[in-house]
Design an enzyme around this catalytic site. Structure first.
Site, PDB file in Angstrom:
ATOM      1  N   ASP A 239      -6.550  42.258 -76.798  1.00  0.00           N
ATOM      2  CA  ASP A 239      -7.607  42.276 -75.780  1.00  0.00           C
ATOM      3  C   ASP A 239      -7.039  42.429 -74.381  1.00  0.00           C
ATOM      4  OD1 ASP A 239      -8.841  40.713 -78.190  1.00  0.00           O
ATOM      5  OD2 ASP A 239     -10.477  41.521 -76.966  1.00  0.00           O
ATOM      6  N   ASN A 249      -5.164  38.046 -78.077  1.00  0.00           N
ATOM      7  CA  ASN A 249      -5.963  38.623 -79.172  1.00  0.00           C
ATOM      8  C   ASN A 249      -6.767  37.488 -79.811  1.00  0.00           C
ATOM      9  OD1 ASN A 249      -6.696  40.947 -80.782  1.00  0.00           O
ATOM     10  ND2 ASN A 249      -5.613  39.983 -82.465  1.00  0.00           N
TER      11      ASN A 249
END
Ligand code: MRU
Length: 352
Positions: A239, A249
């Protein structure tokens, strides 16, 4: 390499001046698109996880900016941007951790800032380009990542990083699609991804749709699979990737990465350059989204926890760069990422 056989799902459709999003809250048993006709509806859809996954959030937000132009009468892009500002700010704040959202909005702002009278056409073209480039990046990363995997390998993935989380094909799941197509991957395991069950509800569904056999495991079974030699790679998305290679993440990625290092299993992070945030120095500086603890207190709407109990629900964690063996982006592969290698590939970009 022809990957078409393994690539059928499209979660985002821009047509007739509206954005249709495959409603991921309803999968796998109901396949239904939700139509968004305003930027507010897109912001809401991002907040509610109708659309999710870092690249997909960015693409949806880009089309959200196109919808934010509704009813705006302006002679130039700069004037339009001023009128659209509150709607753009709402989109930008829809979720905090996935930097692709801010990246896509910044790119749309850049186009508005310089566009003349044709600004409407310019922003629609830009949103379409963001979507098209994401798909191309995924196909390329798929091949780069799959080339790192020895034939006959087993892999474990976490969360959903597939077609559903991107324009199509996926990041980590793109490597898995490519690895299967190239006959390198023999066994695919997906963790459930408690509490929202991106793995159980989305990943194994989309792999089955594309004819790739995958086996679901409880998240807590990851270390056992590694210890017993069933998997050779942990392959995950991201992310936000910081300037020093630290990577945010889905919650649980960090625990899998620690287990992987302990058992000699390799860790591959796969993400487009739009997930790289050179303006954030290290993992500690990332805003980790916390969602409603209620997600932990019930399953399918049925309460499973005693009344009066509260829950803490951080939905991302940070895997330090030192636990990552390979970072795959469309620009190439970085083995054992660190600040120096990141700067060499991505430059000292600032998002100020
Ligand atoms: O909360 P989500 O479902 O949006 O979280 C998604 C993830 O953590 C993914 O692994 C990440 O966004 C990469 S998607 C290609």
């Amino acid at each position: 390499m022809d990957f078409d056989r393994y690539d059928h799902i499209r979660p985002i459709r821009w047509h007739d001046g509206m954005l249709s999003l495959l409603d991921q809250r309803k999968l796998p048993f109901t396949v239904q698109y939700l139509d968004c006709r305003s930027s507010h509806e897109v912001s809401q859809a991002i907040r509610d996880l109708v659309v999710r996954g870092a690249p997909a959030i960015g693409i949806a937000a880009a089309f959200g900016v196109v919808l934010a132009a509704d009813g705006v009468d302006a002679a130039t892009g700069a004037a339009a941007m001023q009128a659209m500002e509150p709607r753009i700010v709402e989109l930008n704040a829809a979720r905090p951790t996935a930097v692709n959202l801010m990246w896509a909005i910044a790119r749309m702002r850049g186009v508005l800032a310089t566009a003349g009278a044709n600004w409407r056409y310019a922003i629609e073209s830009e949103a379409t380009a963001i979507e098209r480039e994401d798909l191309a990046a995924n196909r390329h990363m798929g091949e780069l990542g799959a080339n790192l995997i020895s034939p006959g390998s087993g892999v474990l993935t976490h969360c959903n990083t597939g077609s559903l989380a991107t324009a199509g094909f996926g990041t980590a799941l793109g490597v898995i699609r490519a690895g299967v197509a190239m006959d390198r991957i023999q066994r695919v395991y997906a963790g459930e991804t408690r509490p929202w069950l991106q793995g159980a509800r989305l990943t194994v569904w989309e792999l089955r749709e594309d004819g790739i056999p995958a086996t679901l495991i409880a998240d807590a079974a990851g270390a056992h699979l590694m210890k017993t030699g069933v998997v050779q790679w942990l392959i995950v998305g991201a992310d936000r990737i910081c300037a020093n290679g630290d990577t945010a993440n889905k919650i649980g990625t960090y625990a899998h990465a620690i287990s992987a290092r302990h058992h000699g299993v390799k860790v591959m992070v796969v993400a487009p350059a739009s997930t790289v945030d050179m303006a954030t120095a290290r993992g500690e500086d990332i805003h980790i989204e916390e969602r409603d603890g209620a997600e932990l207190l019930s399953m399918s709407g049925v309460r499973t926890v005693a009344d009066g109990v509260s829950a803490f629900n951080p939905v991302f964690d940070v895997t330090p760069a030192g636990l990552i063996d390979a970072l795959v982006t469309e620009r190439g592969v970085i083995e054992h990422p660190d600040g120096e290698k990141m700067a060499a590939m991505f430059g000292p970009v600032s998002r100020a």
